[in-house]
Enzyme design. Structure first.
Site, short mmCIF file in Angstrom:
data_model
loop_
_atom_site.label_atom_id
_atom_site.label_comp_id
_atom_site.label_asym_id
_atom_site.label_seq_id
_atom_site.Cartn_x
_atom_site.Cartn_y
_atom_site.Cartn_z
N TRP A 17 -36.55 11.69 32.85
CA TRP A 17 -35.87 11.22 34.05
C TRP A 17 -34.55 11.92 34.33
O TRP A 17 -33.91 11.64 35.33
CB TRP A 17 -35.61 9.71 33.90
CG TRP A 17 -35.14 9.34 32.52
CD1 TRP A 17 -35.91 8.85 31.50
CD2 TRP A 17 -33.82 9.49 31.97
NE1 TRP A 17 -35.15 8.68 30.36
CE2 TRP A 17 -33.85 9.07 30.63
CE3 TRP A 17 -32.60 9.95 32.49
CZ2 TRP A 17 -32.75 9.10 29.78
CZ3 TRP A 17 -31.49 9.98 31.65
CH2 TRP A 17 -31.58 9.55 30.32
N GLU A 50 -39.98 20.33 24.00
CA GLU A 50 -38.57 20.55 24.41
C GLU A 50 -37.84 19.25 24.12
O GLU A 50 -37.91 18.30 24.91
CB GLU A 50 -38.50 20.85 25.90
CG GLU A 50 -39.19 22.12 26.31
CD GLU A 50 -38.41 23.36 25.93
OE1 GLU A 50 -37.29 23.23 25.40
OE2 GLU A 50 -38.94 24.45 26.15
N LEU A 51 -37.12 19.18 23.01
CA LEU A 51 -36.57 17.89 22.57
C LEU A 51 -35.05 17.89 22.67
O LEU A 51 -34.46 18.74 23.31
CB LEU A 51 -37.07 17.60 21.16
CG LEU A 51 -38.61 17.71 21.02
CD1 LEU A 51 -39.05 17.47 19.59
CD2 LEU A 51 -39.34 16.79 21.97
N CYS A 56 -30.02 17.89 28.10
CA CYS A 56 -30.32 18.20 26.69
C CYS A 56 -29.44 19.32 26.15
O CYS A 56 -29.26 19.43 24.94
CB CYS A 56 -31.80 18.51 26.52
SG CYS A 56 -32.40 19.79 27.60
P1 NAD Z 1 -37.39 7.59 25.03
O1 NAD Z 1 -37.52 8.23 23.72
O2 NAD Z 1 -37.90 6.20 25.20
O3 NAD Z 1 -38.12 8.45 26.18
C1 NAD Z 1 -37.86 9.81 26.40
C2 NAD Z 1 -38.87 10.30 27.46
O4 NAD Z 1 -40.18 10.26 26.90
C3 NAD Z 1 -38.95 9.39 28.70
O5 NAD Z 1 -39.14 10.21 29.83
C4 NAD Z 1 -40.17 8.53 28.46
O6 NAD Z 1 -40.83 8.14 29.66
C5 NAD Z 1 -41.06 9.44 27.66
N1 NAD Z 1 -41.91 8.71 26.72
C6 NAD Z 1 -41.54 7.69 25.92
N2 NAD Z 1 -42.58 7.30 25.16
C7 NAD Z 1 -43.62 8.10 25.49
C8 NAD Z 1 -44.96 8.20 25.06
N3 NAD Z 1 -45.46 7.41 24.09
N4 NAD Z 1 -45.75 9.13 25.62
C9 NAD Z 1 -45.27 9.96 26.59
N5 NAD Z 1 -44.01 9.93 27.04
C10 NAD Z 1 -43.19 9.00 26.49
O7 NAD Z 1 -35.88 7.68 25.37
P2 NAD Z 1 -35.04 7.35 26.66
O8 NAD Z 1 -34.30 6.09 26.46
O9 NAD Z 1 -35.81 7.51 27.93
O10 NAD Z 1 -34.01 8.56 26.52
C11 NAD Z 1 -33.15 8.54 25.40
C12 NAD Z 1 -33.16 9.80 24.64
O11 NAD Z 1 -34.18 10.70 24.99
C13 NAD Z 1 -31.88 10.55 24.90
O12 NAD Z 1 -30.89 10.10 24.04
C14 NAD Z 1 -32.25 11.97 24.66
O13 NAD Z 1 -32.07 12.29 23.31
C15 NAD Z 1 -33.71 12.04 24.94
N6 NAD Z 1 -34.03 12.71 26.20
C16 NAD Z 1 -34.08 14.06 26.17
C17 NAD Z 1 -34.36 14.73 27.33
C18 NAD Z 1 -34.42 16.24 27.35
O14 NAD Z 1 -34.23 16.82 28.40
N7 NAD Z 1 -34.72 16.88 26.22
C19 NAD Z 1 -34.59 14.03 28.51
C20 NAD Z 1 -34.54 12.64 28.49
C21 NAD Z 1 -34.27 11.98 27.32
#
Ligand code: NAD
Length: 475
Positions: free
Chosen positions: A151, A250-251, A284
Site C-alpha cells: 500500500w 522485495e522486502l 522501503c
Molecule cells: P504486513 O506484513 O501485514 O503486510 C505487508 C504487505 O503484504 C501488505 O501489502 C499485505 O497486504 C501483504 N500481505 C500480508 N499477508 C499476506 C499474505 N499472506 N499473502 C500475500 N500478501 C500478504 O505488514 P503491514 O502492516 O501492511 O506493513 C508493515 C510492514 O511491512 C512495514 O513495517 C514494512 O516493513 C513492510 N512493508 C514493506 C514494503 C516495501 O515496500 N518493501 C511495503 C509495505 C510494507
C-alpha cells in the site's frame, strides 16, 4: 471532490463486483472514515482467473514483440493523461501529498514506456561450434505470474512487476493492496483500453492469505513476485517451495545514512530531510539510521531539527502539505511504541515524538543519541522518524551500516572521491546512493541482499526475472 474510483475485480476480461462477495472498507487515513467498499475475490473467482491465465498465456507469449511494445506504450500514455485523477484517488486512499501521488503515477507510466523498449533488445546468444552444428541460448517467458504488492506505492510497485512480466510475454494475476486499491484498478483499465487481449492481466483483490495460498498452490502459476514485509515474504517463500515456484522478494530494509565531516552539510541537510519525510517515511528505502561523524554531529542534528519544523503536515489534498497521514492505523501505533521505547532507553526527542490530532497522523520526528539496543535501531520503523548517532572513524561507520540482517538501500554523504568509491564497495546493500537518493529508476536493478530479499526489479534484470533460459543444441 469525493472518492471516484470504481472499485471492481477484473477477471477474464470483465469487471466484477457485488453478488455474494464480501467487501473491504477503504478508509481515508486523513480522517479515519470509510470512503468506499471493495469487493473481494471468492475461491471461484480465483479459479476462473487461474484458468484464464493458463488459456491466454500461449497466445500472448506468441504475440509479436512490436505489438506487445505498442500496447505497453499506449497504457503508459493513458496513465499519463489520467495522472491528475489517479493521483487524487491515491491521495484520498493513501494520504500522500498530491504532488507525490501524481509523481508516482507518472513513474508507473515511465516503467511501461521503458519496458516497451527494453523488450526489443532482449537477445539470446549463439555459442561457438564446429560448422554444421548449432547451440543457442534462448530466453523464454516463465509462464503465468502472480504478483502481491503493498500500500505504500500502490501503482508504482504494481507497474514495476506488471510492465516487466507482460513485456516478457507472461500472463499476470495481481493481488494489489486492499487498503489502497483505486490506482491499481486504473492500471487494469489502461491496459484493457490499450488493447491488451482480454484475460492476459487480471486483478483479484481479496483476503491476502486466502488469495496467496490459493494462487501459489496452483501448478498454473510459475512465478511469484512479492513486495512487502520480511515475515510475509518468508511465509510466501515457504508456500512456493512446495511447488518449486520461482520467487522475487522485495522486502523491508533499515537504510543507514553515513554523514562524513567532509560533506557539504547544508546541501546534505536540504536533501535528507525532505527525503526522510517523503510518503511519511513509509518507503522501503527511506533513509533512517543516520550515523554522523562526531565533529559535525551537533550541527547536523540542529540543522535537521530546524528543517523538520518546516515540514507542514495535513491533508494531502492541500497544496502546502509536505507530509500526509500514515496510510493505516497500524503505522502510528507502531511508531509510537518504537519512539517510547527509544525515549525510555535514553534517546533525546529533538522534534515530534507524538501522534497528530486526528486521522492516522504522526508528527515528523527526530531522535538523537539513540542507543543501539533501542528497538528502532534494529527494526524498520516504516514511518516519519529519523534516528541519529555519532561515529568517530570510517571503519566504525561501515561496521554500523552493515550491522543489521537487512541490506536493501544505504546512503553516504562525502565530497571525498576515494572514500565514495570505497563505501560503494564496502556497504552490504542492493543499492548504494552516494550524495544522492535517486536509486529507484527504470533502467537500473532494484533489490535487496541478506533478509531484504533477492531478485531484482527494474533494468534488464527486471525483465530476466520473468524469463527462463533454455539451451538448444543441434548437430
Ligand atoms: P504486513 O506484513 O501485514 O503486510 C505487508 C504487505 O503484504 C501488505 O501489502 C499485505 O497486504 C501483504 N500481505 C500480508 N499477508 C499476506 C499474505 N499472506 N499473502 C500475500 N500478501 C500478504 O505488514 P503491514 O502492516 O501492511 O506493513 C508493515 C510492514 O511491512 C512495514 O513495517 C514494512 O516493513 C513492510 N512493508 C514493506 C514494503 C516495501 O515496500 N518493501 C511495503 C509495505 C510494507
Amino acid at each position: 471532490m469525493g472518492y471516484e474510483a470504481d472499485l471492481k475485480l477484473f477477471i477474464n476480461g470483465s469487471w466484477r463486483a457485488g453478488e455474494e462477495r464480501d467487501h473491504f472498507t477503504v478508509i481515508d487515513p486523513t480522517t479515519g472514515s470509510g470512503i468506499a467498499e471493495l469487493p473481494l475475490a471468492t475461491e471461484a473467482d480465483l479459479d476462473e482467473a487461474l484458468d484464464t491465465a493458463k488459456r491466454t498465456y500461449p497466445e500472448w507469449r506468441a504475440t509479436d514483440v512490436e505489438k506487445r511494445s505498442a500496447i505497453l506504450h499506449k497504457a503508459a500514455k493513458l496513465l499519463k493523461e489520467r495522472a491528475d485523477d489517479i493521483g487524487r484517488t491515491l491521495t484520498q486512499e493513501q494520504g500522500k501529498p498530491l504532488a507525490e501521488a501524481k509523481g508516482e503515477v507518472l513513474g508507473a507510466a515511465s516503467l511501461f514506456d521503458w519496458y516497451a523498449e527494453e523488450i526489443k533488445r532482449d537477445y539470446g546468444r549463439v555459442l561457438v561450434r564446429p560448422p554444421g552444428q548449432l547451440s543457442r541460448v534462448m530466453h523464454e517467458p516463465v509462464g503465468p505470474v502472480a504478483t502481491f504488492t503493498p500500500w505504500n506505492f500502490p501503482i508504482y510497485l504494481l507497474a514495476k512487476k506488471v510492465a516487466a512480466a507482460l513485456g516478457a510475454g507472461c500472463s499476470v494475476i495481481s493481488k494489489p493492496p486492499e487498503e489502497t486499491p483505486g490506482s491499481t484498478v486504473a492500471i487494469a483499465r489502461a491496459l484493457d483500453e490499450a488493447g491488451l487481449p482480454k484475460g492476459v492481466f487480471q486483478l483479484v483483490h481479496g483476503v491476502p492469505d486466502m488469495v496467496s495460498r490459493h494462487l501459489i498452490a496452483s501448478p498454473i502459476i510459475r512465478k511469484v513476485s512479492f513486495t512487502g514485509s520480511i515475515p510475509v515474504g518468508k511465509h510466501l517463500m515457504k508456500l512456493c517451495a512446495d511447488s518449486m515456484t520461482r520467487v522475487t522478494m522485495e522486502l523491508g530494509g533499515h537504510a543507514p545514512v553515513l554523514i562524513f565531516d567532509d560533506c557539504d552539510l547544508d546541501k546534505t541537510l536540504d536533501m535528507v530531510v525532505p527525503q526522510k519525510f517523503r510518503n511519511a517515511g513509509q518507503v522501503c528505502v527511506s533513509p533512517t539510521r543516520f550515523y554522523v561523524q562526531e565533529s559535525i554531529y551537533e550541527a547536523f542534528i540542529t540543522g535537521f531539527a530546524e528543517r523538520t519544523r518546516g515540514v507542514k503536515i495535513g491533508s494531502g489534498l492541500e497544496s502546502d502539505t509536505k507530509m500526509g497521514p500514515l496510510a493505516n492505523k497500524r503505522r502510528p501505533d507502531a511508531i509510537a511504541a518504537l519512539v517510547e521505547d527509544a525515549r525510555a532507553k535514553g534517546a533525546r526527542v529533538m522534534e515530534g515524538g507524538e501522534p497528530g490530532d486526528s486521522g492516522y497522523f504522526y508528527k515528523p520526528t527526530l531522535l538523537a543519541d539513540v542507543p543501539l539496543e533501542a528497538d528502532i535501531m534494529n527494526n524498520e520503523p516504516f514511518g516519519p522518524v529519523a534516528v541519529t548517532r555519532p561515529f568517530k572513524t570510517q571503519d566504525e561507520a561501515i561496521e554500523q551500516a552493515n550491522r543489521l540482517p537487512y541490506g536493501l538501500a544505504a546512503f553516504a554523504f562525502t565530497e571525498n572521491g576515494r572514500r565514495a568509491n570505497l563505501l560503494g564497495d564496502a556497504i552490504e546493500a542492493g543499492m548504494v546512493g552516494i550524495n544522492t537518493f535517486a536509486i529507484s529508476v527504470a533502467d537500473a536493478p532494484f533489490g535487496g541482499v541478506k533478509e531484504s530479499g533477492f531478485g531484482s526489479e527494474g533494468g534488464k534484470e527486471g525483465l530476466e526475472s520473468y524469463q527462463v533460459v533454455k539451451a538448444i543444441h543441434q548437430s
